[in-house]
Structures are given as structure tokens and as C-alpha cells.
Design a protein around this motif. Structure first.
Motif, PDB file in Angstrom:
ATOM      1  N   GLU A  83      51.264 -13.659 -45.620  1.00 12.22           N
ATOM      2  CA  GLU A  83      50.718 -12.462 -46.263  1.00 12.22           C
ATOM      3  C   GLU A  83      51.007 -11.199 -45.466  1.00 12.22           C
ATOM      4  OE1 GLU A  83      46.603 -13.130 -46.937  1.00 12.22           O
ATOM      5  OE2 GLU A  83      46.912 -14.823 -48.303  1.00 12.22           O
ATOM      6  N   ARG A  84      51.544 -11.351 -44.247  1.00 15.67           N
ATOM      7  CA  ARG A  84      51.810 -10.173 -43.411  1.00 15.67           C
ATOM      8  C   ARG A  84      53.259 -10.121 -42.945  1.00 15.67           C
ATOM      9  NH1 ARG A  84      48.045  -6.864 -41.755  1.00 15.67           N
ATOM     10  NH2 ARG A  84      49.898  -5.551 -42.000  1.00 15.67           N
ATOM     11  N   THR A  85      54.181 -10.491 -43.821  1.00 18.00           N
ATOM     12  CA  THR A  85      55.591 -10.378 -43.455  1.00 18.00           C
ATOM     13  C   THR A  85      56.019  -8.930 -43.298  1.00 18.00           C
ATOM     14  OG1 THR A  85      56.165 -10.496 -45.814  1.00 18.00           O
ATOM     15  CG2 THR A  85      56.239 -12.551 -44.554  1.00 18.00           C
ATOM     16  N   ASP A  86      55.183  -7.980 -43.780  1.00 17.65           N
ATOM     17  CA  ASP A  86      55.477  -6.566 -43.609  1.00 17.65           C
ATOM     18  C   ASP A  86      55.440  -6.128 -42.147  1.00 17.65           C
ATOM     19  OD1 ASP A  86      52.581  -7.126 -44.153  1.00 17.65           O
ATOM     20  OD2 ASP A  86      52.392  -5.055 -43.462  1.00 17.65           O
ATOM     21  N   LEU A  87      54.841  -6.959 -41.287  1.00 17.05           N
ATOM     22  CA  LEU A  87      54.755  -6.620 -39.864  1.00 17.05           C
ATOM     23  C   LEU A  87      56.075  -6.845 -39.141  1.00 17.05           C
ATOM     24  CD1 LEU A  87      51.279  -8.190 -38.958  1.00 17.05           C
ATOM     25  CD2 LEU A  87      51.808  -5.780 -39.384  1.00 17.05           C
ATOM     26  N   VAL A  88      57.009  -7.541 -39.790  1.00 21.83           N
ATOM     27  CA  VAL A  88      58.294  -7.846 -39.164  1.00 21.83           C
ATOM     28  C   VAL A  88      59.407  -7.112 -39.917  1.00 21.83           C
ATOM     29  CG1 VAL A  88      59.888  -9.667 -38.458  1.00 21.83           C
ATOM     30  CG2 VAL A  88      57.424 -10.108 -38.497  1.00 21.83           C
ATOM     31  N   GLN A  89      60.177  -6.329 -39.187  1.00 22.94           N
ATOM     32  CA  GLN A  89      61.267  -5.568 -39.787  1.00 22.94           C
ATOM     33  C   GLN A  89      62.533  -5.770 -38.965  1.00 22.94           C
ATOM     34  OE1 GLN A  89      60.099  -1.475 -40.088  1.00 22.94           O
ATOM     35  NE2 GLN A  89      58.157  -1.939 -41.119  1.00 22.94           N
ATOM     36  N   LYS A 103      58.061 -14.117 -53.177  1.00 23.49           N
ATOM     37  CA  LYS A 103      57.864 -14.324 -54.615  1.00 23.49           C
ATOM     38  C   LYS A 103      57.489 -15.774 -54.911  1.00 23.49           C
ATOM     39  CE  LYS A 103      60.678 -10.454 -56.213  1.00 23.49           C
ATOM     40  NZ  LYS A 103      59.435  -9.701 -56.509  1.00 23.49           N
ATOM     41  N   LEU A 104      58.058 -16.712 -54.151  1.00 23.06           N
ATOM     42  CA  LEU A 104      57.664 -18.112 -54.308  1.00 23.06           C
ATOM     43  C   LEU A 104      56.185 -18.289 -53.989  1.00 23.06           C
ATOM     44  CD1 LEU A 104      60.632 -20.181 -52.804  1.00 23.06           C
ATOM     45  CD2 LEU A 104      59.691 -20.430 -55.093  1.00 23.06           C
ATOM     46  N   ASN A 105      55.739 -17.674 -52.890  1.00 24.30           N
ATOM     47  CA  ASN A 105      54.330 -17.783 -52.497  1.00 24.30           C
ATOM     48  C   ASN A 105      53.412 -17.122 -53.518  1.00 24.30           C
ATOM     49  OD1 ASN A 105      54.627 -19.287 -50.149  1.00 24.30           O
ATOM     50  ND2 ASN A 105      55.035 -17.498 -48.896  1.00 24.30           N
ATOM     51  N   GLU A 106      53.872 -16.024 -54.126  1.00 19.75           N
ATOM     52  CA  GLU A 106      53.084 -15.367 -55.173  1.00 19.75           C
ATOM     53  C   GLU A 106      52.918 -16.285 -56.380  1.00 19.75           C
ATOM     54  OE1 GLU A 106      55.029 -11.725 -56.126  1.00 19.75           O
ATOM     55  OE2 GLU A 106      54.666 -10.816 -54.161  1.00 19.75           O
ATOM     56  N   MET A 107      53.998 -16.958 -56.762  1.00 22.47           N
ATOM     57  CA  MET A 107      53.944 -17.873 -57.900  1.00 22.47           C
ATOM     58  C   MET A 107      52.977 -19.020 -57.629  1.00 22.47           C
ATOM     59  SD  MET A 107      58.069 -17.979 -58.558  1.00 22.47           S
ATOM     60  CE  MET A 107      58.028 -19.265 -59.793  1.00 22.47           C
ATOM     61  N   ILE A 108      53.029 -19.562 -56.405  1.00 22.15           N
ATOM     62  CA  ILE A 108      52.143 -20.675 -56.041  1.00 22.15           C
ATOM     63  C   ILE A 108      50.695 -20.211 -56.028  1.00 22.15           C
ATOM     64  CG2 ILE A 108      51.530 -22.270 -54.182  1.00 22.15           C
ATOM     65  CD1 ILE A 108      54.546 -22.211 -53.393  1.00 22.15           C
ATOM     66  N   GLU A 109      50.438 -19.030 -55.486  1.00 17.36           N
ATOM     67  CA  GLU A 109      49.078 -18.501 -55.399  1.00 17.36           C
ATOM     68  C   GLU A 109      48.499 -18.251 -56.790  1.00 17.36           C
ATOM     69  OE1 GLU A 109      45.512 -17.078 -53.855  1.00 17.36           O
ATOM     70  OE2 GLU A 109      47.137 -18.168 -52.863  1.00 17.36           O
ATOM     71  N   GLU A 110      49.312 -17.718 -57.704  1.00 18.78           N
ATOM     72  CA  GLU A 110      48.839 -17.420 -59.053  1.00 18.78           C
ATOM     73  C   GLU A 110      48.414 -18.688 -59.801  1.00 18.78           C
ATOM     74  OE1 GLU A 110      51.985 -15.364 -60.990  1.00 18.78           O
ATOM     75  OE2 GLU A 110      51.701 -13.495 -59.862  1.00 18.78           O
ATOM     76  N   LYS A 111      49.057 -19.808 -59.502  1.00 20.45           N
ATOM     77  CA  LYS A 111      48.802 -21.056 -60.240  1.00 20.45           C
ATOM     78  C   LYS A 111      48.018 -22.081 -59.419  1.00 20.45           C
ATOM     79  CE  LYS A 111      51.512 -19.917 -63.790  1.00 20.45           C
ATOM     80  NZ  LYS A 111      51.077 -19.827 -65.197  1.00 20.45           N
ATOM     81  N   LYS A 112      47.421 -21.660 -58.290  1.00 18.27           N
ATOM     82  CA  LYS A 112      46.803 -22.621 -57.376  1.00 18.27           C
ATOM     83  C   LYS A 112      45.640 -23.385 -58.018  1.00 18.27           C
ATOM     84  CE  LYS A 112      43.593 -19.391 -55.131  1.00 18.27           C
ATOM     85  NZ  LYS A 112      43.183 -18.802 -53.832  1.00 18.27           N
ATOM     86  N   ASP A 113      44.996 -22.798 -59.007  1.00 13.25           N
ATOM     87  CA  ASP A 113      43.863 -23.464 -59.653  1.00 13.25           C
ATOM     88  C   ASP A 113      44.272 -24.258 -60.885  1.00 13.25           C
ATOM     89  OD1 ASP A 113      42.039 -22.443 -57.785  1.00 13.25           O
ATOM     90  OD2 ASP A 113      41.853 -20.559 -58.896  1.00 13.25           O
ATOM     91  N   GLU A 114      45.570 -24.233 -61.215  1.00 10.74           N
ATOM     92  CA  GLU A 114      46.063 -24.969 -62.373  1.00 10.74           C
ATOM     93  C   GLU A 114      46.239 -26.450 -62.021  1.00 10.74           C
ATOM     94  OE1 GLU A 114      46.613 -23.747 -65.452  1.00 10.74           O
ATOM     95  OE2 GLU A 114      45.846 -21.807 -64.780  1.00 10.74           O
ATOM     96  N   PRO A 115      46.030 -27.352 -62.966  1.00  5.66           N
ATOM     97  CA  PRO A 115      46.204 -28.779 -62.669  1.00  5.66           C
ATOM     98  C   PRO A 115      47.657 -29.187 -62.453  1.00  5.66           C
ATOM     99  CG  PRO A 115      45.692 -28.462 -64.993  1.00  5.66           C
ATOM    100  CD  PRO A 115      45.506 -27.124 -64.335  1.00  5.66           C
ATOM    101  N   GLU A 116      48.585 -28.415 -63.019  1.00 10.04           N
ATOM    102  CA  GLU A 116      50.007 -28.724 -62.887  1.00 10.04           C
ATOM    103  C   GLU A 116      50.614 -27.921 -61.738  1.00 10.04           C
ATOM    104  OE1 GLU A 116      51.513 -30.942 -64.679  1.00 10.04           O
ATOM    105  OE2 GLU A 116      50.303 -31.191 -66.489  1.00 10.04           O
ATOM    106  N   PRO A 117      51.522 -28.507 -60.947  1.00 12.17           N
ATOM    107  CA  PRO A 117      52.209 -27.732 -59.903  1.00 12.17           C
ATOM    108  C   PRO A 117      53.218 -26.774 -60.517  1.00 12.17           C
ATOM    109  CG  PRO A 117      53.153 -29.926 -60.058  1.00 12.17           C
ATOM    110  CD  PRO A 117      51.972 -29.913 -60.990  1.00 12.17           C
TER     111      PRO A 117
END
Length: 381
Positions: A340-346, A262-276
Motif C-alpha cells: 500500500e506504500r509503493t509510493d515511498l520508493v521512486q 492493479k492486481l492488488n486492487e483487484m484482489i482487495e475489491e473481491k476479498k469478500d467474494e466466495p470466488e477467487p
């Protein structure tokens, strides 16, 4: 300051757009002695030197916000007579032409910057006529209504060049190379005032550290009058402690994996924003809730957060999660996975033992050698 505002100032460090009026400097040896000083109109310098200085100044505005670049605000006492902000304001307003103020600044730096190596304190003064912007974002250079006057300080290590052989053209032979003292890229630096909302903010400044884990807090407080925020590593350690203490014995693999996804999703969604992406206490708590942490485990989260980070502390998401890899570590094995492929590890129970199960495809290498995998006693490509 955000990425766009920092980039706008960096663009001034070119021959075509240069707004620097003056450069001053003090060369200091490892025993804190002033060896020499410089005071020049910047554009009077030889062109070759100007370009090298531009590289230094651009470096002092490079890196990630919240990691190498930190936005800081002055406390009220720093803006009173004799405070750090008031002193920097006088330094800027005199355009670095007051020799007594310059010497006082150099003395403050020398007293509080610890180095066994020689170093160069560089200061520039610049006046940027900020162009207006049209509705489509295009700059209108004939519609300026803001003048941004600032100083930029860089503290650069000065190191000996490496020994070796050099070709002597005059004598057509090789000889032992002459060792020179070379000015390296900045170790730390700061821009004052901050360029917030494309304008002057005398209550803030931008601080730079080449090494995010060596922010030189012993320099920031006495020279700049601010209590610095947590370093990138400190934020990560604080977050890890919060997760471990909040989950306790229920700190399971799937929940931790969900948090990082979820952290990575948040970062990816805002990657083009000027603010971190920045998380306060409520947002960190919400992140844990969405990741599957039970409500009863969060009952005393606010108290834990205040104790670990501080009531008003904010954490930069990119400091908390590795967007390049997902790592699983035991004393004997380290597994690194594409986030992006953490689904490969269980996790599975096999023969009564807790195991990590990794799904394999047809492309498997062992120490760089392509191998075939055995399936039911047979092998397949």
C-alpha cells in the motif's frame, strides 16, 4: 466449488452435524505393502478417534482456491465405462461396501502415489441432506430438496514420533519414550463429486494438496483421470515470463509496479467474494494495457499467451501478486515494501547513476536499533 460451498461441507465434520456413514482405510509401508485395513461404521468409533478424524477431513478442505484447492473437471473419456470418473461413481454408489472396488482403488493409489514413508489411505462416505435457504440466506432445515452423497479421500503420511524422555507414572520415574507411528495431516486428497451451486456435480471434483508446488500430477492423471492445471508457482512464473517478453527492453520499474498495484486492487475489491479473482487471456491483456504497456507491445500478446499458458488457461490473481509485500531485488540488496506504500520508493538519476530513492520517516531501525538520520551534515530524531 467456492469458499462458501467448501465451508458448508467442512461444517459437517463435527459431532453435532456429522453426516459420515462409513470409513475405510488401508495402511501402506514404504515398500508399497498393505499392512492392515479398516472398515467401520463411522459413528461406531470411539469419540476420541472421531474428533481426530474430523481434524484430518477438515484439513483436506483447507487452503486457498487455486493454490491448495483446485476445482477440476473430468474429460469425456473419464466418464466412459472403465474411466476414472465412472469408477469413482461406482465407489460412491456402493457406499464403500464393495470390497473388490475398495481393493482396486487402494491398488491404484499404491501404484501411483510415490513415498518412501509409510502412509494411510482414508476414504469416507457421507450423505448430506442439504437444507434450503430463505431469501435472507438463512438455512431452512425443514425445506431440503437436495441430497449430496459424496466420498472424501485423504492420503496421510505416517511418521515416527520424536525420541525423548517420558515420565512413567506407575514407577514414578523417567524413561526412554516409546516411539509410535503417528498419522499426520493429509498430503493430498479429493472430494467427489463436487458440491457446486450447493448440489451434486458428478462431472467435477475438488483436489487438495498440502504443498501447492507438489501437486502430485503423476497421481492425478492415472487415478483421477484429469490433466491438472498449472500450480500456483507455475502460474506466477508464466505471468512473469509474459510480462518480461511483452515489455522487452521497455520492462521498466514504474510499469511493473503499476501491474502489481492493479492486481492488488483487484484482489482487495473481491476479498469478500466466495470466488477467487481469475484472469483469462483477454483480462491479462487488459491489465497490461491499464498498467501503461504500449499498444504496439501487445500486438502479438495473444500468441505469446497461448504459447506460455495455453489458449484457455486462466490465472488466479492471488498467485501472481504478493498482497503482503512488494519486493525489489538486486544481487546485493533486497528492499521489501508494504504494497500500500509503493509510493515511498521512486527511481532517480543521481550523479549519472540509476538509483532507488526511499522516503524515510522518523521511525527508522537498523537491525532492530532505532537510529537518527543525518540531514545536511546534522542529525534529527
Amino acid at each position: 466449488m467456492n469458499k462458501k460451498e467448501i465451508a458448508e461441507i467442512k461444517k459437517q465434520f463435527t459431532q453435532e452435524k456429522c453426516t459420515i456413514t462409513r470409513i475405510c482405510g488401508c495402511y501402506v509401508d514404504g515398500e508399497k505393502n498393505k499392512k492392515t485395513e479398516l472398515k467401520e461404521a463411522f459413528l461406531s468409533l470411539p469419540e476420541e478417534e472421531i474428533f481426530k478424524y474430523f481434524n484430518i477431513f477438515r484439513k483436506a478442505l483447507s487452503g486457498s482456491i487455486g493454490r491448495n484447492l483446485l476445482n477440476m473437471e473430468f474429460p469425456l473419456e473419464a466418464e466412459e465405462q472403465g474411466g476414472a470418473q465412472e469408477f469413482l461413481l461406482r465407489l460412491k454408489n456402493t457406499a464403500l461396501k464393495d470390497d473388490a472396488l475398495l481393493e482396486e482403488f487402494y491398488d491404484k493409489v499404491i501404484e501411483n502415489y510415490y513415498s518412501v514413508e509409510n502412509y494411510l489411505i482414508l476414504l469416507i462416505h457421507a450423505v448430506y441432506d442439504v437444507p434450503g435457504k430463505a431469501a435472507d440466506g438463512e438455512e431452512m432445515f425443514d425445506a431440503s430438496d437436495e441430497v449430496y452423497e459424496y466420498i472424501l479421500c485423504c492420503i496421510c503420511p505416517v511418521t515416527l514420533s520424536k525420541p525423548g524422555l517420558a515420565y512413567d507414572e506407575e514407577n514414578n520415574t523417567f524413561r526412554n519414550r516409546t516411539l509410535d507411528r503417528v498419522v499426520d495431516m493429509p498430503d493430498i486428497g479429493f472430494l467427489f463429486p463436487a458440491f457446486n451451486d450447493r448440489g451434486t456435480d458428478i462431472h467435477s471434483f475438488l483436489y487438495y494438496a498440502a504443498k501447492p508446488e507438489e501437486l502430485r500430477f503423476d497421481f492425478v492423471e492415472p487415478v483421477l483421470g484429469c490433466e491438472p492445471p498449472m500450480s500456483a508457482g507455475g502460474q506466477k512464473e508464466t505471468f512473469q515470463t509474459l510480462v518480461e517478453e511483452t515489455l522487452g527492453e521497455e520492462c521498466e520499474y514504474e510499469v511493473v509496479k503499476n501491474i502489481h498495484e492493479k492486481l492488488n486492487e483487484m484482489i482487495e475489491e473481491k476479498k469478500d467474494e466466495p470466488e477467487p479473482v481469475v484472469l483469462d487471456k483477454a483480462e491479462v491483456k487488459r491489465l497490461l494495457e491499464y498498467s501503461g504497456v504500449e499498444e504496439e507491445r501487445l500486438s502479438d500478446f495473444d500468441e505469446r499467451y497461448d504459447a506460455a499458458a495455453g489458449e484457455r488457461a486462466q490465472l488466479v490473481a492471488s498467485n501472481l501478486a504478493n498482497t503482503r509485500q512488494f519486493e525489489i531485488k538486486t544481487p546485493d540488496v533486497i528492499v521489501k515494501v508494504n504494497p500500500e506504500r509503493t509510493d515511498l520508493v521512486q527511481t532517480r538519476i543521481i550523479d549519472g547513476r540509476q538509483c532507488l530513492v526511499i522516503e524515510l520517516n522518523n521511525e527508522v531501525e537498523v537491525n532492530g536499533i532505532s537510529v537518527r538520520m543525518a540531514v545536511n551534515g546534522e542529525t534529527e530524531e
